[in-house]
Structure formats: structure tokens, C-alpha cells
Write an enzyme that holds these catalytic residues in place. Structure first.
Site, mmCIF file in Angstrom:
data_model
loop_
_atom_site.group_PDB
_atom_site.id
_atom_site.type_symbol
_atom_site.label_atom_id
_atom_site.label_comp_id
_atom_site.label_asym_id
_atom_site.label_seq_id
_atom_site.Cartn_x
_atom_site.Cartn_y
_atom_site.Cartn_z
ATOM 1 N N GLU A 1 0.813 -1.208 0.000
ATOM 2 C CA GLU A 1 0.000 0.000 0.000
ATOM 3 C C GLU A 1 0.854 1.270 0.000
ATOM 4 O OE1 GLU A 1 -2.571 -0.433 3.421
ATOM 5 O OE2 GLU A 1 -4.026 -1.535 2.249
ATOM 6 N N THR A 2 2.060 1.194 0.533
ATOM 7 C CA THR A 2 2.890 2.392 0.657
ATOM 8 C C THR A 2 3.838 2.578 -0.514
ATOM 9 O OG1 THR A 2 4.675 1.279 1.827
ATOM 10 C CG2 THR A 2 2.886 2.193 3.167
ATOM 11 N N GLY A 3 3.974 1.555 -1.346
ATOM 12 C CA GLY A 3 4.929 1.639 -2.438
ATOM 13 C C GLY A 3 6.366 1.746 -1.940
#
Length: 95
Positions: A1-3
Site C-alpha cells: 500500500e505504501t509503495g
């Protein structure tokens, strides 16, 4: 989700690589900078393990991590939490 962004902040204040919520961080007594990758991953891992100990399955633990343990305990699991758990389990099965 945060890359992979250690400084990521989610829509309701989730922080760091593990997108740890403030309440969860307090629950596992986080020490140090919540955005530091080591601190964030260790705290997130402790919180996930706590959910596993509570619910007895990785699927429910992941849903609790994503959607909140109260919701899982009450059977109010969102589609997003179910999807999150399924994706993480599928990725884990690839290893």
C-alpha cells in the site's frame, strides 16, 4: 500500500511502511520514530502477532490489522479488510 515509502501517511493517520494506526502503536508500546522502517516494521509485526493470538488464524488477524479487531470480533468485517487479507495470504503463498 505504501509503495515502499517509509514516510507514507494513510487517510486516517496510518503511518510508515506497515501503515500502523496510532492506537495500534500505543497498544504495542512503540518506542522511537514511528516512521523509521525498523521501528515501524517491528511494531506492526508485534501488533499483527497480537491479532493472531487473539483470533487464532492469519486470515482473521490480517482482517483485524486492516479493519480493526473490534469489527472482526463483532463479525463486522468490511469487504476491504477481507480483500486485504486475501491478497496478503496469496502473496505469502507465492514464497
Amino acid at each position: 500500500e505504501t509503495g515502499g515509502d517509509a514516510n507514507a501517511v494513510g487517510g486516517v493517520g496510518e503511518a510508515g511502511l506497515m501503515q500502523l494506526r496510532q492506537l495500534a502503536a500505543k497498544e504495542v508500546k512503540i518506542k522511537g520514530n514511528m516512521f523509521h522502517p525498523y521501528v515501524n516494521i517491528m511494531a506492526g509485526s508485534r501488533y499483527l502477532k497480537k491479532q493472531y493470538d487473539r483470533f487464532g488464524s492469519w486470515e482473521k488477524a490480517l482482517m483485524a490489522y486492516n479493519g480493526g479487531p473490534t469489527n472482526v470480533a463483532e463479525g463486522k468485517i468490511s469487504a476491504a479488510a477481507k480483500d486485504y487479507a486475501a491478497k496478503v495470504i496469496a502473496l505469502a503463498n507465492m514464497i
